[in-house]
Design a protein around this motif. Structure first.
Motif, mmCIF file in Angstrom:
data_model
loop_
_atom_site.group_PDB
_atom_site.id
_atom_site.type_symbol
_atom_site.label_atom_id
_atom_site.label_comp_id
_atom_site.label_asym_id
_atom_site.label_seq_id
_atom_site.Cartn_x
_atom_site.Cartn_y
_atom_site.Cartn_z
ATOM 1 N N ARG A 87 0.865 -1.180 0.000
ATOM 2 C CA ARG A 87 0.000 0.000 0.000
ATOM 3 C C ARG A 87 0.896 1.222 0.000
ATOM 4 N NH1 ARG A 87 -5.130 -1.155 0.328
ATOM 5 N NH2 ARG A 87 -5.943 0.733 1.227
ATOM 6 N N TYR A 88 0.423 2.269 -0.607
ATOM 7 C CA TYR A 88 1.165 3.527 -0.695
ATOM 8 C C TYR A 88 0.491 4.564 0.185
ATOM 9 C CZ TYR A 88 3.460 1.314 -4.588
ATOM 10 O OH TYR A 88 4.188 0.446 -5.360
ATOM 11 N N THR A 90 0.715 7.730 -0.366
ATOM 12 C CA THR A 90 0.180 8.714 -1.312
ATOM 13 C C THR A 90 0.345 8.205 -2.735
ATOM 14 O OG1 THR A 90 0.864 10.508 0.168
ATOM 15 C CG2 THR A 90 0.293 11.122 -2.095
ATOM 16 N N VAL A 91 -0.726 8.312 -3.506
ATOM 17 C CA VAL A 91 -0.664 8.112 -4.952
ATOM 18 C C VAL A 91 -0.960 9.479 -5.544
ATOM 19 C CG1 VAL A 91 -1.627 6.956 -6.975
ATOM 20 C CG2 VAL A 91 -1.455 5.723 -4.787
ATOM 21 N N ALA A 107 -6.328 3.766 -7.507
ATOM 22 C CA ALA A 107 -5.520 4.404 -6.462
ATOM 23 C C ALA A 107 -6.178 4.244 -5.095
ATOM 24 C CB ALA A 107 -5.295 5.875 -6.789
ATOM 25 N N SER A 111 -4.002 2.840 -1.773
ATOM 26 C CA SER A 111 -3.506 3.914 -0.914
ATOM 27 C C SER A 111 -3.998 3.724 0.516
ATOM 28 C CB SER A 111 -3.966 5.273 -1.423
ATOM 29 O OG SER A 111 -3.565 6.292 -0.512
ATOM 30 N N SER A 112 -3.116 4.016 1.447
ATOM 31 C CA SER A 112 -3.505 3.958 2.858
ATOM 32 C C SER A 112 -3.846 5.338 3.406
ATOM 33 C CB SER A 112 -2.374 3.350 3.691
ATOM 34 O OG SER A 112 -1.211 4.165 3.599
ATOM 35 N N ASN A 113 -3.603 6.389 2.616
ATOM 36 C CA ASN A 113 -3.819 7.732 3.138
ATOM 37 C C ASN A 113 -4.464 8.685 2.129
ATOM 38 O OD1 ASN A 113 -3.560 9.908 5.020
ATOM 39 N ND2 ASN A 113 -1.733 10.576 3.960
ATOM 40 N N LYS A 114 -3.780 8.959 1.011
ATOM 41 C CA LYS A 114 -4.225 10.055 0.161
ATOM 42 C C LYS A 114 -3.991 9.756 -1.318
ATOM 43 C CE LYS A 114 -3.523 13.969 2.157
ATOM 44 N NZ LYS A 114 -2.905 15.159 2.722
ATOM 45 N N ILE A 115 -4.929 10.227 -2.143
ATOM 46 C CA ILE A 115 -4.808 10.173 -3.597
ATOM 47 C C ILE A 115 -4.941 11.601 -4.095
ATOM 48 C CG2 ILE A 115 -5.864 9.365 -5.747
ATOM 49 C CD1 ILE A 115 -6.599 7.544 -2.552
#
Length: 188
Positions: A87-88, A90-91, A107, A111-115
């Motif tokens: 998991r990223y 931010t994408v 995305a 994503s674990s936080n924000k796109i």
């Protein structure tokens, strides 16, 4: 032949035609403006990196890929078809305009936080996209007060040596995992 497929978002100059593979790079100023307003969390993925217009402004260690190799990042990586096991945080990218929703949906899965996606303001309209956006954790839409002109084929100048001019309006779209509520509109 164009390697990209999907629903088309209309716009552009019909006399010039569309750029092959929908390569409209993000001007540096547009990227700097969003990075001043949004914190990004590592690890970071830029999956449509082109010539690195966005990626060059991101922290070292950002993973950069693209379907078409243009001298930056890793080429021949189809973001929409690739299986991601990590998991990223931010994408962030400027997806092909005609694949905006598909990039956002993918995305959101990795994503674990924000796109953060650069796209036409026109992406807000259309029943399919509007339904998707209403049900997604879209937190903020940053609309440019001053016209931003994407770089056709990555070039800052047209065939006459002048900066590109566009009649299209653009925005940064920011999703935040877990966000609930209506999107916030901000002008930048």
């Amino acid at each position: 032949m164009n390697k990209l497929q999907g629903n088309k978002l209309a716009g552009g100059n019909p006399s010039r035609g569309r750029v092959e593979d929908d390569f409209y790079a993000t001007p540096e100023l547009a990227t700097k403006v969003i990075l001043e307003r949004e914190d990004i969390m590592s690890p970071i993925l830029e999956p449509a990196c082109g010539q690195g217009h966005i990626a060059k402004l991101l922290p070292e260690g950002t993973e950069t890929t693209d379907l078409i190799y243009r001298g930056y990042g890793v080429g021949e990586v189809d973001f929409l078809k690739k299986d991601y096991f990590d998991r990223y945080g931010t994408v962030i990218t400027n997806p092909p305009f005609n694949l905006f929703q598909e990039f956002a949906e993918k995305a959101l899965k990795i994503s674990s936080n924000k796109i953060i996606l650069f796209g036409k303001l026109q992406a807000l309209e259309g029943q399919k996209r509007a339904t998707f956006l209403e049900k997604s954790p879209l937190r903020t839409v940053y609309i440019f007060k001053k016209r931003i002109n994407p770089l056709r084929n990555g070039s800052p100048l047209d065939e006459n040596g002048k900066p590109w001019a566009s009649t299209m309006a653009f925005a940064w779209y920011v999703w935040e995992i877990g966000y609930k509520g209506n999107p916030i509109i901000k002008w930048i």
